[in-house]
Scaffold this motif. Structure first.
Motif, PDB file in Angstrom:
ATOM      1  N   ASP A 395       0.836  -1.377   0.309  1.00 47.02           N
ATOM      2  CA  ASP A 395      -0.033  -0.480   0.113  1.00 47.02           C
ATOM      3  C   ASP A 395       0.482   1.229  -0.106  1.00 47.02           C
ATOM      4  O   ASP A 395       2.073   1.006   0.088  1.00 47.02           O
ATOM      5  N   GLN A 396      -0.005   2.388   0.005  1.00 44.97           N
ATOM      6  CA  GLN A 396       0.293   3.709  -0.377  1.00 44.97           C
ATOM      7  C   GLN A 396       2.375   4.250   1.348  1.00 44.97           C
ATOM      8  O   GLN A 396       3.091   4.580   1.168  1.00 44.97           O
ATOM      9  N   GLN A 397       1.354   3.108   2.437  1.00 51.14           N
ATOM     10  CA  GLN A 397       2.418   3.053   3.273  1.00 51.14           C
ATOM     11  C   GLN A 397       3.325   2.330   3.121  1.00 51.14           C
ATOM     12  O   GLN A 397       4.229   1.765   4.405  1.00 51.14           O
ATOM     13  N   SER A 399       3.311  -1.199   3.825  1.00 55.06           N
ATOM     14  CA  SER A 399       2.929  -2.024   4.014  1.00 55.06           C
ATOM     15  C   SER A 399       2.495  -3.695   2.992  1.00 55.06           C
ATOM     16  O   SER A 399       1.833  -3.511   2.482  1.00 55.06           O
TER      17      SER A 399
END
Length: 835
Positions: A395-397, A399
């Motif tokens: 994902d964008q983070q 993760s």
């Protein structure tokens, strides 16, 4: 015994055997003897025996091995059934005057089986089997025995002292190559030095010790031990007698095999020229899906293509992976095939792909590279249908999107995971491979001369074990090489990458103290990869087999012009591809260092070769046989090339390092080729019965092909029986027991029994017909498929080295095929009387 086990026994196992037993009680002794001495009793007893064995394998899966032994294998009724089979043969032997008729081959084979059963009974009644556990520096004289009544110990007439235990691994791998125990044997006031390792046995006073396992801390050994001098001697004598019997079957003039050969010559003489026609086998069509990745990414991949010349130099670089030395080309091919399920991507070959991925990781993180297992995964994680880029799994983070579900899956035992969960685990493995490649953690390129396990390291590994000078060289040189590759993609001048690659090769040779780099083998493997032998042989088999089948059709139309010349040319072409096929197998043998039938892929390739061998042997008698065998060989090679078959060359686990294994697998798999010929000829004859046309010589055609079918089946039965018992010798010499009722062993025996029923059916004149014989020759092949594939998928056992995943769709195709054959059988039965 639990209530469930009692219910199972009473409902499924006992009735068929009780029915046979009680039927004897209500008849006179004369009728009993007359029935036992009949061939009908032979067929029925064999049929009940095969059914009991098959049932036991599923009982073992549900209830465990001990339950299967108690309920079926060692039950009084099952032992009584085997006694009835022995009595059946002995009474028939004297009532039919086989001794006076000098049926020496028949007598020898059946006597051998009785001796083998006697040996097995001796082992069961008097043999002792258990384990001895010893820690380093300690002694023991206790053998632990596990029986149906619990665990008990037995004191040995000597003591064993473990002085050292060693677990040897393949270089750069955690996979065990061998485990060895150094012992002192204290016996009769003397001390002897001894060493035990896999396939190397210690024999003391009739007790035989085998290396079975070891303690997790590698400070202790577990030895399996048995004492079975009488049982082993009787059983091995039976094996030798069996081998002699089958040799007699092929050479004695009064044997059934030689009788069939005479019938074949007579049939051909009566028919003068028998032209056979059948267009039976349709060339399998293979469609390859075109990958439709985003056009901009494809353009980027194409614009950054490494020239083939430099990619080939990179592909020749020696690397270490999974404990085996191989050229980078092999590593690249295996990784691309595992990740993408194809041999190329975006027009790039495996070496171009690997070097491009290492040099330009940011671009490749966006390329749809990873093959997805199913649509459910695509829908659940909002991914493309077929292939997804590495970046889409985060994902964008940053993760990892699969992590929550994977954590729940890994907390469950592997045996309790669903098919969808197993697919997700395999997808996680692919993502981990890319992560290791992006971080330069594979493959091993740089040898550590001071490493006792001869491990090679990747540039991204922990290099603290190297001297500082060497660790700096490794890190900077590999980084500089990838930098020069990136620059050369822009400039087109590849002299600098060539020079750096030469520096790496020179450093490898200088620090390869274990002499793992063997240029001749590496070059042979590169040549093997480049030639792609089995794919080309497959095409050759389809083309020449198809043309030969067309020629058989022309013979039916009485088109004789140039037929002999064309036949010779096509046969010569088939022989050339057959020899090339054998050359490819020989290359795998040389590269791997072991016989090329150690996994599913290699076994399929070998079966295809044996099928052609059988076709060439029997093709001299009938052109159609060779045509069908050639096409069938192509089909088998086609199956071996499917995605669920892994063609990689692997190292062997210790127990497989035995010459007995080589003979066992070679012989038993050779039988599959002959059974395959019988399968095809059975379908051919059923088709001829169904669509007879107006051929006045049809009865001769059916008789000729049925005789060849019978000959092929007898050859296959001999090889299958010998191969099964060679496997028993391997098991006995490797871990101390020649028969343990493992499902693979049991189904091999079931296959022997099934084909014995088919080949003995002619003895019961009221039951026998060409239609029934050919139908059973087809359906008997289901036992071969169950032995080769079904046991690994439906059951469980010790033969996990042959296990193949993703077989559910294959079983659907097999079921559909046999359903169609069943319809063909019904139609041919209705039309057979018109022949």
């Amino acid at each position: 015994m639990s209530e469930r086990e009692q219910s199972f026994t009473h409902f499924y196992v006992v009735p068929p055997l009780i029915f046979l037993f009680l039927s004897f009680q209500y008849h006179s002794m004369d009728k009993i003897i007359r029935f036992i001495s009949s061939y009908r009793a032979t067929i029925l007893l064999l049929l009940i025996y095969a059914t009991g064995l098959a049932t036991a394998t599923f009982v073992e899966k549900k209830m465990g091995t001990e339950a299967a032994k108690m309920l079926i294998y060692y039950s009084p009724l099952f032992l009584f059934l085997q006694l009835l089979m022995v009595l059946n043969f002995l009474i028939i032997l004297f009532r039919k005057n086989y001794l006076k008729r000098k049926k020496w081959a028949l007598i020898t084979v059946h006597a051998a089986l009785i001796v083998i059963l006697a040996g097995a009974m001796t082992t069961y009644l008097f043999g002792k089997e258990g384990q001895v556990h010893i820690r380093e520096g300690e002694t023991s004289d206790q053998m632990v025995m596990h029986t149906s009544r619990g665990t008990r110990t037995r004191t040995l007439p000597f003591r064993l002292e473990l002085t050292d235990f060693r677990l040897n691994r393949y270089p750069g791998s955690q996979s065990p190559s061998s485990y060895e125990s150094d012992l002192r044997v204290h016996v009769d006031g003397e001390v002897r030095e001894a060493k035990i390792f896999m396939n190397n046995v210690l024999d003391v006073k009739g007790y035989r010790f085998f290396q079975a396992s070891f303690d997790q801390d590698e400070q202790g050994t577990i030895l399996s031990v048995n004492k079975d001098v009488a049982g082993r001697t009787i059983t091995y004598s039976g094996y030798l007698l069996l081998m002699i019997g089958f040799i007699l079957m092929f050479i004695m003039p009064r044997s059934r095999f030689r009788k069939l050969l005479r019938q074949l010559r007579e049939t051909r003489a009566d028919a003068q020229k028998i032209a056979t026609v059948l267009v039976l086998t349709v060339l399998p069509l293979c469609t390859f899906a075109q990958q439709r990745a985003d056009q901009s990414l494809i353009n980027a991949v194409q614009q950054n293509r490494v020239p083939e010349a430099h990619a080939a130099r990179f592909g020749a670089l020696p690397v270490q992976f999974r404990g085996r030395m191989m050229p980078m080309n092999t590593f690249s091919s295996e990784i691309l095939r595992k990740l993408h399920k194809e041999q190329t991507i975006g027009g790039l070959n495996a070496d171009q792909f690997m070097l491009s991925l290492l040099a330009m990781p940011q671009m490749w993180m966006q390329v749809p590279l990873i093959a997805l297992p199913n649509k459910q995964v695509s829908e659940q994680y909002a991914l493309p249908v077929d292939h997804a880029p590495y970046a889409r799994f985060f994902d964008q983070q940053g993760s990892y999107r699969l992590l929550p579900q994977l954590q729940a899956i890994y907390h469950r035992p592997a045996g309790e995971r669903t098919a969808a969960e197993k697919d997700l685990v395999k997808l996680d493995e692919k993502i981990n491979i890319i992560w290791q490649l992006l971080n330069h953690n594979m493959p091993g390129i740089f040898p550590n001369p001071d490493d006792p396990s001869h491990t090679w390291y990747a540039a991204g590994d922990d290099l603290s074990l190297f001297p500082e000078v060497d660790s700096l060289f490794i890190h900077h040189t590999f980084t500089r090489y990838l930098t020069e590759v990136t620059r050369s993609l822009q400039s087109g001048d590849w002299s600098n990458p060539d020079r750096v690659l030469h520096e790496i090769e020179a450093w490898q040779l200088q620090n390869d103290k274990a002499s793992l780099i063997r240029p001749a083998k590496l070059q042979a493997e590169l040549r093997y990869n480049r030639m792609n032998i089995f794919s080309k042989v497959r095409v050759g088999y389809f083309i020449f087999g198809g043309l030969l089948l067309l020629l058989a059709f022309m013979q039916q139309l009485q088109i004789r012009r140039g037929r002999r010349v064309v036949t010779l040319l096509l046969t010569a072409g088939i022989v050339l591809f057959f020899l090339w096929h054998m050359y490819g197998m020989a290359m795998r043998w040389y590269i791997s260092g072991h016989a090329p039938w150690s996994n599913s892929y290699e076994t399929m390739v070998y079966i295809a070769w044996v099928t052609l061998l059988a076709g060439l042997l029997f093709g001299r008698k009938n052109l159609l046989t060779l045509a069908l065998a050639t096409l069938f060989g192509g089909v088998i090679l086609f199956v071996s090339g499917l995605n669920w078959m892994d063609p990689q060359i692997n190292t062997l686990v210790p127990v497989l390092k035995s010459p007995w294994l080589m003979f066992h697998v070679a012989v038993i798999v050779a039988a599959y080729g002959f059974f395959g010929i019988s399968f095809l000829l059975g379908i051919t004859n059923l088709s001829l019965m169904t669509f007879p046309g107006r051929d006045p010589l049809l009865s001769y055609r059916l008789k000729e092909l049925s005789i060849i079918n019978n000959l092929s089946m007898l050859a296959g039965l001999a090889l299958m029986t010998i191969g099964t018992f060679l496997g028993a010798i391997w098991a006995n010499e490797s871990w101390g027991r020649y028969w343990g009722w493992d499902p693979k062993e049991t189904w091999a025996l079931i296959t022997v029994v099934v084909y014995t029923i088919v080949t003995h059916l002619h003895l019961v004149k009221r039951w026998y017909s060409d239609w029934l014989f050919n139908l059973l020759s087809v359906f008997a092949f289901a036992s071969v498929l169950m032995t080769f594939l079904g046991v690994n998928y439906l059951l469980s056992g010790m033969h996990s080295y042959g296990q193949t995943d993703n077989l559910s769709s294959v079983f659907i195709y097999i079921a559909v095929a046999f359903g169609i054959i069943g319809v063909l059988g019904v139609v041919s039965y209705r039309k057979r009387e018109k022949l």
